[in-house]
Design a protein around this motif. Structure first.
Motif, PDB file in Angstrom:
ATOM      1  N   ARG A 152      39.213  36.267  40.772  1.00 27.27           N
ATOM      2  CA  ARG A 152      40.107  37.415  39.437  1.00 27.27           C
ATOM      3  C   ARG A 152      40.780  36.219  39.565  1.00 27.27           C
ATOM      4  NH1 ARG A 152      35.954  40.306  40.189  1.00 27.27           N
ATOM      5  NH2 ARG A 152      36.235  42.037  40.594  1.00 27.27           N
ATOM      6  N   TYR A 153      41.080  36.848  38.147  1.00 30.50           N
ATOM      7  CA  TYR A 153      41.970  35.366  37.643  1.00 30.50           C
ATOM      8  C   TYR A 153      43.058  36.645  36.781  1.00 30.50           C
ATOM      9  CZ  TYR A 153      44.319  32.178  35.335  1.00 30.50           C
ATOM     10  OH  TYR A 153      45.728  31.010  34.928  1.00 30.50           O
ATOM     11  N   LEU A 154      44.510  36.666  37.216  1.00 27.93           N
ATOM     12  CA  LEU A 154      45.338  37.235  36.860  1.00 27.93           C
ATOM     13  C   LEU A 154      46.370  36.742  36.160  1.00 27.93           C
ATOM     14  CD1 LEU A 154      46.387  39.276  40.030  1.00 27.93           C
ATOM     15  CD2 LEU A 154      45.250  40.043  38.429  1.00 27.93           C
ATOM     16  N   ARG A 161      53.884  31.052  30.010  1.00 25.61           N
ATOM     17  CA  ARG A 161      52.989  29.759  29.388  1.00 25.61           C
ATOM     18  C   ARG A 161      52.476  30.077  30.944  1.00 25.61           C
ATOM     19  NH1 ARG A 161      57.119  25.137  29.590  1.00 25.61           N
ATOM     20  NH2 ARG A 161      57.035  25.579  31.992  1.00 25.61           N
ATOM     21  N   VAL A 162      50.893  29.890  29.765  1.00 28.93           N
ATOM     22  CA  VAL A 162      50.181  30.230  30.110  1.00 28.93           C
ATOM     23  C   VAL A 162      49.848  28.668  31.734  1.00 28.93           C
ATOM     24  CG1 VAL A 162      46.991  29.270  30.305  1.00 28.93           C
ATOM     25  CG2 VAL A 162      48.652  30.905  28.379  1.00 28.93           C
ATOM     26  N   SER A 350      55.194  36.668  38.096  1.00 31.88           N
ATOM     27  CA  SER A 350      55.990  35.031  37.856  1.00 31.88           C
ATOM     28  C   SER A 350      54.425  34.371  37.636  1.00 31.88           C
ATOM     29  CB  SER A 350      57.149  35.265  37.982  1.00 31.88           C
ATOM     30  OG  SER A 350      57.040  34.966  39.738  1.00 31.88           O
ATOM     31  N   ASP A 351      53.511  34.613  37.981  1.00 36.53           N
ATOM     32  CA  ASP A 351      53.081  33.135  38.084  1.00 36.53           C
ATOM     33  C   ASP A 351      51.128  33.670  38.034  1.00 36.53           C
ATOM     34  OD1 ASP A 351      52.016  30.447  37.523  1.00 36.53           O
ATOM     35  OD2 ASP A 351      52.543  30.101  39.340  1.00 36.53           O
ATOM     36  N   ASP A 352      50.378  32.813  37.044  1.00 33.44           N
ATOM     37  CA  ASP A 352      49.700  32.816  37.299  1.00 33.44           C
ATOM     38  C   ASP A 352      49.071  33.078  37.987  1.00 33.44           C
ATOM     39  OD1 ASP A 352      49.589  33.527  34.710  1.00 33.44           O
ATOM     40  OD2 ASP A 352      47.973  31.822  33.995  1.00 33.44           O
ATOM     41  N   ALA A 353      47.463  33.879  39.412  1.00 34.45           N
ATOM     42  CA  ALA A 353      47.173  33.553  40.334  1.00 34.45           C
ATOM     43  C   ALA A 353      46.118  33.945  39.964  1.00 34.45           C
ATOM     44  CB  ALA A 353      47.582  35.111  40.939  1.00 34.45           C
TER      45      ALA A 353
END
Length: 362
Positions: A152-154, A161-162, A350-353
């Motif tokens: 899973r990518y959140l 930003r990406v 607040s950050d991609d996970a």
């Protein structure tokens, strides 16, 4: 503030918070009240200069230039009846009011155009980055050599930003090899670095018999880029022997091993540096063998998960939450974790996970 797009792909005005909407409505009501009082009161004073606030109010939250322009022109037209009603006020005052309304209308319209243009450029840049990221991060097969796999990518909040989270699962002559990492930085530069790491891993994992040698190849590839300017934390796992697995941790968060309702970390034998920083300690990566039996589940994750905060500022307790989740299938478990994480963080990160779960079934 979240960037919302319309059917034409252009930025739309974000919805104002409730308190901000109340303040804007109150300002409009005060403006209308002032005009009505002016028309019905002493002709020796005027509130026509107050009309200059109308285009400013109209521009709040708007992404269409015609909104403050039309409101400003309407306010400019109102200057004339106020001049007739307040005929004892010097005409110079009314002329000054008219020019002020016109000038502020132009400024408000230009500001809306500027904001809309910048948001459109940001949206285009983000779309390119997301497309590149989706191309790099291929969905893994659900089953691989006796393993069941799920990812899973959140994505973070829309205005962030990406990021540079990355993952890969490969069936190789030496067993199934997994990679999960996090690039320092964000945006297109981070995706470029992630592409380099993934490309090297996909080639090295197929030819290097040692997992530590794969990690060394990744470090060397990073050092050939821009030494000292970027690095990648990563964790590599190899599942080959029955009941056993190997871990190489390159400065990343320790994986979690779930067994019979208990959750524990799989620590590295010694602290090891991220990719691109191995030369600073003049050393080599070391592997750590650990028991990985049938029914066990291994969870790899990035710091976007564990650094998510609740309203009180507390970090998400992944291991503790994981221990209370009954799901054993990787996909179902990750869906549960994602739902719990988003609820804990108030709906956005607040950050991609990234999360990668592997369950041994043989």
């Amino acid at each position: 503030m979240t960037h919302v797009t319309g059917p034409d792909g252009q930025p739309q005005a974000p919805r104002l918070p409730h308190r901000a909407r109340l303040l804007v409505v109150a300002a409009y009501m005060l403006l209308v009240t002032a005009v009505v009082m002016d028309l019905a009161s002493d002709p020796r004073w005027t509130v026509s200069p107050v009309l200059a606030t109308a285009p400013v109010l109209a521009s709040i939250g708007s992404r269409r230039a015609r909104v403050p322009m039309l409101v400003g022109l309407g306010a400019l037209v109102l200057v004339a009846p106020l001049a007739f009603a307040d005929d004892e006020v010097p005409m110079l005052v009314h002329l000054t009011s008219g020019f002020t309304v016109l000038a502020i209308t132009c400024v408000s319209t230009a500001n809306v155009l500027l904001v809309a243009t910048r948001e459109r450029e940001l949206l285009q840049s983000r779309s390119v980055a997301e497309a590149a990221q989706q191309t790099l991060l291929r969905p893994p097969p659900e089953r691989m050599d006796g393993l069941r796999v799920a990812v899973r990518y959140l994505a973070a909040a829309a205005e962030a930003r990406v990021g540079g989270d990355l993952y890969e699962t490969l069936a190789t002559p030496f067993g199934t090899r997994l990679l999960l990492g996090d690039v320092r930085g964000k945006g297109l530069s981070a995706i470029d670095t992630a592409a380099a790491v993934l490309g090297t891993f996909r080639e090295a994992a197929q030819v290097e018999p040692s997992l530590t040698a794969v990690a060394g190849r990744l470090d060397a590839a990073m050092c050939r880029r821009r030494p000292g300017e970027e690095f990648v934390t990563a964790v590599l796992v190899q599942v080959a022997e029955p009941g056993r697995a190997e871990l190489v941790n390159c400065g990343h968060l320790p994986p979690l091993l779930c067994r019979a309702g208990r959750v524990r970390e799989v620590p590295a034998p010694v602290p090891q540096p991220p990719l691109a920083l191995l030369g600073m300690v003049d050393d080599a990566y070391r592997g750590q063998a650990f028991v990985f039996e049938r029914g066990d589940l291994l969870l790899l994750y990035t710091d976007g998960v564990t650094e998510a905060r609740d309203a009180a500022g507390r970090f998400y307790p992944l291991a503790e939450r994981l221990a209370g989740m009954p799901e054993s299938a990787p996909a179902a478990l990750l869906d549960r974790v994602v739902a719990d994480l988003l609820a804990y963080a108030g709906g956005e990160l607040s950050d991609d996970a990234a999360l990668l779960a592997v369950r041994r079934e043989q």
